[in-house]
Motif scaffolding. Structure first.
Motif, PDB file in Angstrom:
ATOM      1  N   TYR A 317       2.362   4.353  10.943  1.00  0.00           N
ATOM      2  CA  TYR A 317       2.553   3.466   9.798  1.00  0.00           C
ATOM      3  C   TYR A 317       3.967   2.907   9.787  1.00  0.00           C
ATOM      4  CZ  TYR A 317      -1.897   4.375   7.385  1.00  0.00           C
ATOM      5  OH  TYR A 317      -3.208   4.424   7.026  1.00  0.00           O
ATOM      6  N   PHE A 318       4.243   1.992  10.722  1.00  0.00           N
ATOM      7  CA  PHE A 318       5.508   1.257  10.673  1.00  0.00           C
ATOM      8  C   PHE A 318       5.660   0.637   9.292  1.00  0.00           C
ATOM      9  CE2 PHE A 318       8.145  -2.521  11.504  1.00  0.00           C
ATOM     10  CZ  PHE A 318       9.195  -1.960  12.207  1.00  0.00           C
ATOM     11  N   GLN A 319       4.558   0.211   8.754  1.00  0.00           N
ATOM     12  CA  GLN A 319       4.395  -0.025   7.330  1.00  0.00           C
ATOM     13  C   GLN A 319       2.892   0.035   7.075  1.00  0.00           C
ATOM     14  OE1 GLN A 319       5.048  -3.808   5.585  1.00  0.00           O
ATOM     15  NE2 GLN A 319       4.378  -4.957   7.353  1.00  0.00           N
ATOM     16  N   GLY A 320       2.515   0.652   5.971  1.00  0.00           N
ATOM     17  CA  GLY A 320       1.101   0.806   5.679  1.00  0.00           C
ATOM     18  C   GLY A 320       0.730   0.203   4.332  1.00  0.00           C
ATOM     19  N   TYR A 321      -0.460  -0.314   4.249  1.00  0.00           N
ATOM     20  CA  TYR A 321      -0.980  -0.895   3.018  1.00  0.00           C
ATOM     21  C   TYR A 321      -1.233   0.224   2.020  1.00  0.00           C
ATOM     22  CZ  TYR A 321      -4.235  -3.722   0.122  1.00  0.00           C
ATOM     23  OH  TYR A 321      -4.871  -4.396  -0.893  1.00  0.00           O
ATOM     24  N   TRP A 322      -0.648   0.124   0.851  1.00  0.00           N
ATOM     25  CA  TRP A 322      -0.664   1.216  -0.123  1.00  0.00           C
ATOM     26  C   TRP A 322      -2.076   1.648  -0.509  1.00  0.00           C
ATOM     27  CZ3 TRP A 322      -2.724   0.591  -5.063  1.00  0.00           C
ATOM     28  CH2 TRP A 322      -3.002  -0.719  -5.457  1.00  0.00           C
ATOM     29  N   VAL A 323      -3.010   0.712  -0.535  1.00  0.00           N
ATOM     30  CA  VAL A 323      -4.391   1.056  -0.911  1.00  0.00           C
ATOM     31  C   VAL A 323      -4.986   2.054   0.075  1.00  0.00           C
ATOM     32  CG1 VAL A 323      -6.719   0.129  -1.246  1.00  0.00           C
ATOM     33  CG2 VAL A 323      -4.732  -1.144  -2.098  1.00  0.00           C
ATOM     34  N   ASP A 324      -4.609   1.935   1.366  1.00  0.00           N
ATOM     35  CA  ASP A 324      -5.124   2.844   2.388  1.00  0.00           C
ATOM     36  C   ASP A 324      -4.450   4.206   2.348  1.00  0.00           C
ATOM     37  OD1 ASP A 324      -6.737   0.780   3.303  1.00  0.00           O
ATOM     38  OD2 ASP A 324      -5.270   0.114   4.797  1.00  0.00           O
ATOM     39  N   ILE A 325      -3.293   4.296   1.701  1.00  0.00           N
ATOM     40  CA  ILE A 325      -2.474   5.508   1.764  1.00  0.00           C
ATOM     41  C   ILE A 325      -2.550   6.363   0.511  1.00  0.00           C
ATOM     42  CG2 ILE A 325      -0.051   6.289   1.826  1.00  0.00           C
ATOM     43  CD1 ILE A 325       0.481   3.972   3.776  1.00  0.00           C
ATOM     44  N   ILE A 326      -2.604   5.736  -0.655  1.00  0.00           N
ATOM     45  CA  ILE A 326      -2.397   6.452  -1.908  1.00  0.00           C
ATOM     46  C   ILE A 326      -3.341   7.631  -2.100  1.00  0.00           C
ATOM     47  CG2 ILE A 326      -3.891   4.908  -3.241  1.00  0.00           C
ATOM     48  CD1 ILE A 326      -0.545   6.461  -4.387  1.00  0.00           C
ATOM     49  N   GLY A 327      -4.583   7.491  -1.643  1.00  0.00           N
ATOM     50  CA  GLY A 327      -5.546   8.578  -1.823  1.00  0.00           C
ATOM     51  C   GLY A 327      -5.315   9.766  -0.914  1.00  0.00           C
ATOM     52  N   CYS A 382       1.228  -6.127  -5.275  1.00  0.00           N
ATOM     53  CA  CYS A 382       1.490  -5.534  -6.597  1.00  0.00           C
ATOM     54  C   CYS A 382       2.604  -6.253  -7.368  1.00  0.00           C
ATOM     55  CB  CYS A 382       1.838  -4.052  -6.454  1.00  0.00           C
ATOM     56  SG  CYS A 382       0.382  -2.985  -6.370  1.00  0.00           S
ATOM     57  N   GLU A 383       3.558  -6.840  -6.661  1.00  0.00           N
ATOM     58  CA  GLU A 383       4.629  -7.620  -7.289  1.00  0.00           C
ATOM     59  C   GLU A 383       5.292  -6.872  -8.453  1.00  0.00           C
ATOM     60  OE1 GLU A 383       5.625 -10.343  -5.966  1.00  0.00           O
ATOM     61  OE2 GLU A 383       3.973 -10.581  -4.549  1.00  0.00           O
ATOM     62  N   PRO A 384       6.044  -5.801  -8.171  1.00  0.00           N
ATOM     63  CA  PRO A 384       6.624  -5.009  -9.256  1.00  0.00           C
ATOM     64  C   PRO A 384       7.585  -5.780 -10.156  1.00  0.00           C
ATOM     65  CG  PRO A 384       7.536  -4.376  -7.131  1.00  0.00           C
ATOM     66  CD  PRO A 384       6.367  -5.255  -6.841  1.00  0.00           C
ATOM     67  N   CYS A 385       8.263  -6.792  -9.623  1.00  0.00           N
ATOM     68  CA  CYS A 385       9.244  -7.525 -10.436  1.00  0.00           C
ATOM     69  C   CYS A 385       8.566  -8.508 -11.387  1.00  0.00           C
ATOM     70  CB  CYS A 385      10.227  -8.249  -9.530  1.00  0.00           C
ATOM     71  SG  CYS A 385      11.625  -8.991 -10.406  1.00  0.00           S
ATOM     72  N   GLY A 387       5.157  -8.689 -11.895  1.00  0.00           N
ATOM     73  CA  GLY A 387       3.945  -8.137 -12.491  1.00  0.00           C
ATOM     74  C   GLY A 387       2.707  -8.968 -12.187  1.00  0.00           C
ATOM     75  N   ASP A 388       2.875 -10.045 -11.408  1.00  0.00           N
ATOM     76  CA  ASP A 388       1.741 -10.921 -11.077  1.00  0.00           C
ATOM     77  C   ASP A 388       0.969 -10.342  -9.889  1.00  0.00           C
ATOM     78  OD1 ASP A 388       2.590 -12.649 -13.065  1.00  0.00           O
ATOM     79  OD2 ASP A 388       3.847 -13.806 -11.692  1.00  0.00           O
ATOM     80  N   HIS A 389       0.241  -9.286 -10.152  1.00  0.00           N
ATOM     81  CA  HIS A 389      -0.448  -8.559  -9.096  1.00  0.00           C
ATOM     82  C   HIS A 389      -1.711  -9.291  -8.651  1.00  0.00           C
ATOM     83  CE1 HIS A 389      -3.472  -7.281 -12.054  1.00  0.00           C
ATOM     84  NE2 HIS A 389      -2.428  -7.157 -12.879  1.00  0.00           N
ATOM     85  N   ASN A 390      -2.186  -8.894  -7.486  1.00  0.00           N
ATOM     86  CA  ASN A 390      -3.457  -9.409  -6.983  1.00  0.00           C
ATOM     87  C   ASN A 390      -4.575  -8.999  -7.946  1.00  0.00           C
ATOM     88  OD1 ASN A 390      -5.939  -9.694  -5.465  1.00  0.00           O
ATOM     89  ND2 ASN A 390      -4.675  -9.842  -3.613  1.00  0.00           N
ATOM     90  N   PRO A 391      -5.449  -9.928  -8.337  1.00  0.00           N
ATOM     91  CA  PRO A 391      -6.485  -9.608  -9.327  1.00  0.00           C
ATOM     92  C   PRO A 391      -7.539  -8.622  -8.848  1.00  0.00           C
ATOM     93  CG  PRO A 391      -6.783 -11.842  -8.468  1.00  0.00           C
ATOM     94  CD  PRO A 391      -5.454 -11.368  -7.968  1.00  0.00           C
ATOM     95  N   ILE A 392      -7.533  -8.275  -7.569  1.00  0.00           N
ATOM     96  CA  ILE A 392      -8.546  -7.316  -7.096  1.00  0.00           C
ATOM     97  C   ILE A 392      -8.247  -5.897  -7.581  1.00  0.00           C
ATOM     98  CG2 ILE A 392      -9.097  -8.707  -5.069  1.00  0.00           C
ATOM     99  CD1 ILE A 392      -7.516  -6.713  -3.377  1.00  0.00           C
ATOM    100  N   CYS A 398      -1.661  -0.403  -9.773  1.00  0.00           N
ATOM    101  CA  CYS A 398      -0.429  -0.625  -9.019  1.00  0.00           C
ATOM    102  C   CYS A 398       0.688   0.310  -9.494  1.00  0.00           C
ATOM    103  CB  CYS A 398       0.030  -2.075  -9.172  1.00  0.00           C
ATOM    104  SG  CYS A 398      -0.821  -3.258  -8.120  1.00  0.00           S
ATOM    105  N   TYR A 399       0.886   0.363 -10.810  1.00  0.00           N
ATOM    106  CA  TYR A 399       1.989   1.149 -11.358  1.00  0.00           C
ATOM    107  C   TYR A 399       1.834   2.630 -11.038  1.00  0.00           C
ATOM    108  CZ  TYR A 399       5.055   3.497 -14.659  1.00  0.00           C
ATOM    109  OH  TYR A 399       6.000   4.313 -15.202  1.00  0.00           O
ATOM    110  N   ASN A 400       0.644   3.166 -11.249  1.00  0.00           N
ATOM    111  CA  ASN A 400       0.420   4.587 -10.958  1.00  0.00           C
ATOM    112  C   ASN A 400       0.609   4.884  -9.476  1.00  0.00           C
ATOM    113  OD1 ASN A 400      -0.101   5.267 -13.622  1.00  0.00           O
ATOM    114  ND2 ASN A 400      -2.316   5.011 -13.429  1.00  0.00           N
TER     115      ASN A 400
END
Length: 443
Positions: A317-327, A382-385, A387-392, A398-400
């Motif tokens: 994971y040189f960089q990994g998509y958070w959706v694939d990792i968080i669980g 997720c756009e933390p700054c 807050g305009d996150h992807n609607p999916i 995102c925050y959790n």
């Protein structure tokens, strides 16, 4: 390390004197005097020998220096007589004006500053950044601070410098294009760094032990997370992710940035490039030219020029998509704790400064089982700054996920300070660790 006790025995000097033959007709007064003077001279020689090793500024022409001291930089050395590229009035840090003969200019600077040469091939400058104005999202600035702290923690542990930029060095190069002027300027400002490592503001280091395998990239100048099949066969604009990349500080990289940046919003051909990229990558569903599809285009259409020096990394994971990792984070934590319970050497308390040694000890067990923590987790969409996150997915999701990921990483840091977050969704509370954790105790 030199063992001074092996060099000088406390009894050698007196013994060498007392074995002398003092059977002489000279009076005992002079005999005692010579013994005293001889002993004093030997003692002084011993003290001088010791002093030559422990004095920070010895006057002897030959001294012994520990290996670590040979890597110290002379931060006060900058010759006023010998000119470098910094003295050239035509040199420009901006993205608009190309820099030529950079390898020659950089090498000349390094010759003028020889203390920076040892270890240069492994020297990395981490670069990141965010906008100059406050975030629209009420907690956006707090989240960016936590992401920044995460990067600072990783850099401190591994001895990397970091530059965080929050201004547009080219006012028209906004959003994802803003990284390019910052990277070019960092290359010029840091000729002592072999690599510039761009990491997006919404990406977090989630394996504090792991280091980039630079030997693997010794024949390449650019490393990015990607898959050749998606670029060359599927012709997908998502065949790579340009939010994290490693770029060598050399002329090839200057040329790449110059070519790549021509697709950006400061260019008169920006709209044209948007059309070209969208027609090339059929799955690209927005008309604007962007950095990611731009780099993919250069690989696809100018492979002979750029492809051999660009490494598409997908083995970790040189960089990994958070959706694939968080669980996976809870399971990964349990696996690491399970190994530590069996191996006292891995759970031994230690100073943060020597953390890399323990990271190397872990490799034996991680390689054997072919798994490890994800290196970098990227919160794309997720756009933390703003807050305009992807609607999916929802903002709460995102925050959790960001909170859990940042605390997962923070626990690896806090352990060296005697604490951990017991609950990864609780950023404000920590618990003290018992001795020899986790062998026979819980947090």
């Amino acid at each position: 390390m030199i063992d001074l006790h092996k060099m000088v025995s406390h009894n050698d000097a007196p013994r060498s004197i007392t074995k002398q033959d003092y059977r002489t007709k000279v009076s005992s007064f002079f005999s005692d005097w010579f013994v005293f003077v001889g002993g004093t001279l030997v003692a002084l020689l011993v003290l001088l020998a010791l002093w030559s090793f422990i004095s920070p500024n010895p006057s002897f022409s030959t001294i012994i220096i520990s290996k670590s001291n040979t890597l110290d930089f002379n931060l006060n050395q900058d010759s006023q007589e010998a000119a470098s590229f910094y003295d050239d009035p035509d040199l420009n840090y901006s993205i608009e004006k190309p820099i030529k003969n950079w390898d020659e200019k950089r090498n000349k600077w390094l010759k003028l500053h020889p203390t920076f040469n040892p270890g240069i091939k492994e020297r990395i400058l981490v670069v990141s950044g965010s906008q100059s104005t406050p975030c629209k999202n009420p907690i956006g600035d707090h989240l960016l601070l936590r992401f920044f702290k995460n990067k600072v923690d990783y850099c401190r542990i591994h001895g990397y410098d970091i530059f965080y930029n929050n201004v547009l060095l080219q006012p028209k190069m906004f959003f994802f294009w803003a990284k390019m002027p910052a990277v070019k300027a960092a290359m010029v400002a840091h000729p002592e760094a072999e690599w510039i490592w761009w990491v997006d503001s919404d990406a977090a280091f989630t394996d504090m032990d792991f280091k980039l395998p630079l030997d693997k990239y010794k024949d390449h100048n650019f490393v990015v997370y990607g898959w050749p099949k998606l670029i060359y066969e599927k012709k997908s604009w998502t065949g790579l992710n340009a939010g994290v990349f490693l770029i060598r500080n050399c002329q090839w990289s200057m040329d790449l940035i110059e070519t790549w940046a021509k697709m950006g919003p400061q260019s008169t051909e920006y709209d044209k490039w948007g059309q070209t990229l969208q027609s090339t990558f059929k799955d690209k569903n927005f008309p604007q030219s962007d950095d990611q599809s731009g780099l993919s285009y250069l690989l696809l259409k100018e492979k002979d020029k750029w492809g051999d020096k660009i490494y598409l990394e997908s083995e970790y994971y040189f960089q990994g998509y958070w959706v694939d990792i968080i669980g996976q984070l809870d399971n990964i934590t349990d696996k690491y704790l399970g190994i530590e319970k069996k191996m006292p050497s891995l759970r031994r308390r230690h100073a943060e400064k020597v953390s890399e040694r323990y990271g190397k000890l872990w490799e034996e067990y991680l390689i054997k089982d072919k798994w490890r923590r994800p290196f970098i987790t990227h919160f794309t969409g997720c756009e933390p700054c703003s807050g305009d996150h992807n609607p999916i997915y929802s903002w709460e999701t995102c925050y959790n996920a960001m909170q859990k990921t940042l605390n997962f990483a923070d626990n690896q840091v806090l352990r060296n300070y005697g604490f951990v977050h017991k609950d990864l969704l609780d950023s404000s509370s920590v618990s003290p660790l018992s001795f020899d954790f986790p062998s026979n105790s819980l947090v």
